[in-house]
Design an enzyme around this catalytic site. Structure first.
Site, PDB file in Angstrom:
ATOM      1  CB  THR A 132      -1.143  -0.094   0.789  1.00 23.83           C
ATOM      2  OG1 THR A 132      -1.907   1.133   1.056  1.00 23.83           O
ATOM      3  CG2 THR A 132       0.150   0.297   2.380  1.00 23.83           C
ATOM      4  CG  ASP A 172      -9.757  -5.542   0.138  1.00 20.66           C
ATOM      5  OD1 ASP A 172      -9.351  -4.996  -0.816  1.00 20.66           O
ATOM      6  OD2 ASP A 172     -10.579  -6.083  -1.060  1.00 20.66           O
ATOM      7  CG  PHE A 178     -12.330   5.767   6.457  1.00 20.36           C
ATOM      8  CD1 PHE A 178     -12.613   5.600   7.759  1.00 20.36           C
ATOM      9  CD2 PHE A 178     -12.327   5.076   5.582  1.00 20.36           C
ATOM     10  CE1 PHE A 178     -11.732   4.484   7.325  1.00 20.36           C
ATOM     11  CE2 PHE A 178     -11.967   3.889   4.953  1.00 20.36           C
ATOM     12  CZ  PHE A 178     -11.280   3.473   6.734  1.00 20.36           C
ATOM     13  N   GLY A 179     -15.582   6.307   4.568  1.00 13.44           N
ATOM     14  CA  GLY A 179     -16.713   5.798   3.598  1.00 13.44           C
ATOM     15  C   GLY A 179     -17.789   5.542   4.784  1.00 13.44           C
ATOM     16  CE1 TYR A 180     -20.826   2.073   1.614  1.00 15.14           C
ATOM     17  CE2 TYR A 180     -18.306   1.366   1.929  1.00 15.14           C
ATOM     18  CZ  TYR A 180     -20.197   2.028   1.370  1.00 15.14           C
ATOM     19  OH  TYR A 180     -19.912   1.312   0.030  1.00 15.14           O
ATOM     20  CE  LYS A 207     -12.897   1.988  12.173  1.00 17.42           C
ATOM     21  NZ  LYS A 207     -13.281   3.020  10.606  1.00 17.42           N
ATOM     22  CG  HIS A 230     -13.067  -4.141  10.192  1.00 20.12           C
ATOM     23  ND1 HIS A 230     -13.814  -2.816   9.704  1.00 20.12           N
ATOM     24  CD2 HIS A 230     -12.877  -3.519   8.546  1.00 20.12           C
ATOM     25  CE1 HIS A 230     -13.915  -1.613   9.622  1.00 20.12           C
ATOM     26  NE2 HIS A 230     -13.636  -1.970   8.634  1.00 20.12           N
ATOM     27  NE  ARG A 231      -8.396  -1.397   7.643  1.00 21.55           N
ATOM     28  CZ  ARG A 231      -9.459  -0.281   7.950  1.00 21.55           C
ATOM     29  NH1 ARG A 231     -10.212   0.287   9.119  1.00 21.55           N
ATOM     30  NH2 ARG A 231     -10.594  -0.996   6.611  1.00 21.55           N
TER      31      ARG A 231
END
Ligand code: IMP
Length: 193
Positions: free
Chosen positions: A9, A71, A149-151, A170, A175-176
């Protein structure tokens, strides 16, 4: 012994997070750019694991030292698991929450379950391994919160959206973080090799 990893990345936030987590193991994490690699393989897998390994393999082929790639995305029950691996391409940036709320407008409470998944692939030429984390919650009826960010503004857990949580809150459930904890344990176990 693994003392250096290339992360497939150039995302500075992802790199910082992984560096911080692996720091106690004495493992140096470098970006693909820092490793002198300039590849951008097509992420055409149908699972998070497939896309993670596509990215990891493309970089490994260039550097031949241990590589990790991740991912992630959102899977919504009422949408048969969509947007899944298409989460980043689901809508123009900044419009993903509005589009999701619109698609979900007739879905009642009780059927609004969803989860985020993050899959990290590790490859070193001998072993290929996967570490997966999930965060379960529900899709809210409107966007709330300014963080993340995102959702994040439409993903609810224990009465709060992820965008209403501090990054510390968070990180406890994400998940991360779960996938990264598994990566830490995996690398710790392999340290003596
Ligand atoms: P990638 O793994 O960086 O390709 O991210 C895939 C997409 O999934 C992102 O662009 C976001 O839309 C979504 N996503 C992944 N993780 C999160 C998260 O923690 N919060 C909100 N959206 C996320």
């Amino acid at each position: 012994m693994i003392d250096r990893l290339v992360m497939a990345t150039n995302n500075a936030n992802k790199l910082r997070e992984v560096r911080e987590i692996l720091y106690p193991l004495g493992i140096e994490v470098v970006s693909q750019q820092e490793a002198g690699v300039n590849v951008e393989p097509e992420e055409n897998g149908v699972t998070f694991a497939e896309n993670a390994i596509i990215k990891a393999q493309a970089v490994y082929n260039e550097v031949k030292v241990p590589v990790i790639a991740d991912d992630s995305g959102l899977c919504v029950d009422a949408l048969d698991g969509r947007p899944s691996v298409y989460s980043a391409r689901y809508a123009p940036k900044g419009q993903e929450c509005d589009k999701l709320l619109d698609e979900m407008k007739n879905v009642p409470d009780g059927l609004r379950g969803a989860y985020f998944e993050c899959c990290i692939a590790f490859i070193d030429g001998e072993n290929t391994d996967f570490m997966t984390g999930r965060c379960y919650g529900t899709i809210s009826h409107n966007a709330r919160g300014e963080n993340g960010f995102g959702y994040d503004p439409v993903f609810e857990r224990d009465g709060k959206t992820l965008a209403e949580m501090t990054s510390e809150e968070k990180n406890k459930i994400s998940h991360r973080s779960e996938a990264l904890k598994k990566l830490y344990e995996y690398l710790e176990n392999r340290k003596g090799e």
